[in-house]
Design an enzyme around this catalytic site. Sequence first.
Site, PDB file in Angstrom:
ATOM      1  N   LYS A  79       0.853  -1.187   0.000  1.00 61.55           N
ATOM      2  CA  LYS A  79       0.000   0.000   0.000  1.00 61.55           C
ATOM      3  C   LYS A  79       0.892   1.241   0.000  1.00 61.55           C
ATOM      4  O   LYS A  79       1.906   1.284   0.716  1.00 61.55           O
ATOM      5  CB  LYS A  79      -0.899  -0.022   1.241  1.00 61.55           C
ATOM      6  CG  LYS A  79      -1.916   1.105   1.318  1.00 61.55           C
ATOM      7  CD  LYS A  79      -2.819   0.906   2.541  1.00 61.55           C
ATOM      8  CE  LYS A  79      -3.899   1.970   2.632  1.00 61.55           C
ATOM      9  NZ  LYS A  79      -4.780   1.759   3.812  1.00 61.55           N
ATOM     10  N   SER A 154      -9.712   1.671   2.882  1.00 60.72           N
ATOM     11  CA  SER A 154      -8.840   2.426   2.024  1.00 60.72           C
ATOM     12  C   SER A 154      -7.794   1.589   1.305  1.00 60.72           C
ATOM     13  O   SER A 154      -7.177   2.064   0.342  1.00 60.72           O
ATOM     14  CB  SER A 154      -8.132   3.510   2.844  1.00 60.72           C
ATOM     15  OG  SER A 154      -7.331   2.929   3.855  1.00 60.72           O
ATOM     16  N   SER A 178      -9.866  -0.724   7.145  1.00 59.28           N
ATOM     17  CA  SER A 178      -9.334  -0.597   5.783  1.00 59.28           C
ATOM     18  C   SER A 178      -8.571  -1.786   5.237  1.00 59.28           C
ATOM     19  O   SER A 178      -8.222  -1.794   4.054  1.00 59.28           O
ATOM     20  CB  SER A 178      -8.443   0.637   5.679  1.00 59.28           C
ATOM     21  OG  SER A 178      -9.241   1.784   5.549  1.00 59.28           O
TER      22      SER A 178
HETATM   23  N1  GLN Z   1     -13.151   3.948   6.365  1.00 59.50           N
HETATM   24  C1  GLN Z   1     -12.605   4.400   7.614  1.00 59.50           C
HETATM   25  C2  GLN Z   1     -12.209   5.843   7.491  1.00 59.50           C
HETATM   26  O1  GLN Z   1     -12.497   6.403   6.509  1.00 59.50           O
HETATM   27  C3  GLN Z   1     -11.434   3.533   7.996  1.00 59.50           C
HETATM   28  C4  GLN Z   1     -10.217   3.857   7.261  1.00 59.50           C
HETATM   29  C5  GLN Z   1      -9.036   3.022   7.632  1.00 59.50           C
HETATM   30  O2  GLN Z   1      -9.170   1.972   8.267  1.00 59.50           O
HETATM   31  N2  GLN Z   1      -7.870   3.508   7.263  1.00 59.50           N
HETATM   32  O3  GLN Z   1     -11.640   6.413   8.353  1.00 59.50           O
END
Ligand code: GLN
Length: 490
Positions: A79, A154, A178
């Site tokens: 990532k 994400s 994410s």
């Molecule tokens: N979707 C969640 C957010 O927008 C979690 C994101 C994540 O785990 N990095 O914060």
Amino acid sequence: MIDLTSLTLSGARGLLDRREISSVELTQAHLDRIDRLEPQLNAYIRVTGDIALAQAVRADEAMRRGEAGELAGIPMALKDILSTVGVPTTCGSRILENYVPQYNATVVDRLAASGAVVLGKTNMDEFAMGSSNENSAFGPVHNPWCLERVPGGSSGGSATAVASSEAVYALGTDTGGSIRQPAALTGTVGLKPTYGRVSRYGLVAFASSLDQIGPITRTVADAAAVLGVIAGPDPRDSTALNAPVPDYSAALTGDIRGLRVGIPREYFGDGLDSEVRVVVERAIEVLQSLGARAVPISLPSSEHALSTYYVISPAEAMANLARYDGVRYGLSLPGDDIWSMYALTREAGFGAEVKRRIILGTYVLSAGYYDAYYRKAQQVRTLVRRDFDAAFGEVDVIVGPTTPTPAFPIGAKVDDPLQMYLNDVYTVPINMAGITAVSVPAGLASGLPVGVQIIGRALDEETILRVGDAFERETGHNLLRPPMTAEVSA
Ligand code: GLN
């Protein structure tokens, strides 16, 4: 002739060890596939083919000398929030578009020490804020199961790369879901380790008390193997726990007889898609058929976890993102004075969701509102943790859906942040409590993957992996491949 891009990590390991294939062949096959599929998927922000092939040559030499590590010669993806020396690390943001780190994240060093081959850096929601990958400055990622749908976020690029066989495995990060959410939406395995199990050194910070790095793979056994390499104490991260790293692969005995599986009432209420519910209930029946005992439980504070997360994580994000000011990192737009330089750089460099979080975080930490929002949220966080402590007095693992729905169409939720945030309603509590969970493919709903989430005690990755592996061996749901992938490899 085997399709080299269909291999799991353990499958590739066996062929490499027996010299039936070389790492260079395996790596080239993945690079060719990336070339073919990327115009449709956009899972990578940057492909580092030359570096990958050089690493593959070195891995082949090391294997010939008998000195290779567990991940040697196997191509994977990172990532683009994990720092890589000499290779741009964008975090999916314009503000870091041209930023090249001076050092590697600890996980990157550990992969390198094991001989891993890095194919490139994967697409993601900007600064890991999002649940659909639509917040990337480099365009959305398309779900290989249905190109008009999101892959989740994400870590949507990492999950898509693995689901479509553009990488054997990948690393993602999970602050509120994410890793697990995109794994669920793409039919892959996604593990969020216990907070502190894996060093965060070199992981660009979003919300430091919640962020954790973990693997996305095609089998639970592969997740166990990768975790064993990346986990463990690190003098460079004081929050990395000083606990010994067990042999995760040895924990995969296939035996879950007598195990107590908690079924939280709150995870099956309004908002859960009816087809997802059926798939998850069937998964629980499979665990029972393997000798586990289902125990109804309650996690009463979990309904407040999501709103609390959207106080705490923006508060931490606004502090962490203050460093992108046009002086030290990445983008810098000149202004009349230093204040206008800050403002112009941040205005142009950050996307809408990141700005929303910075404003929210500043608000909840401001003098007049700190007690009402931030302090209150910390108190609720303690209640969420206590719910899990109480539940784990009665059960060994907790099982429920990873997400309320399967993958939704691209564009469906971009104008409604609250709807978007609801994707993480079942994953966020685990980060708030600092514990561990894995999402494992549980079958399809109307042709789209559904994940079952297995939640465990802090530092008890062994048990959730054992349950996930037993489930996978029994059902084989993880072997289902996206239709477009099958066509391409045919
Ligand atoms: N979707 C969640 C957010 O927008 C979690 C994101 C994540 O785990 N990095 O914060």
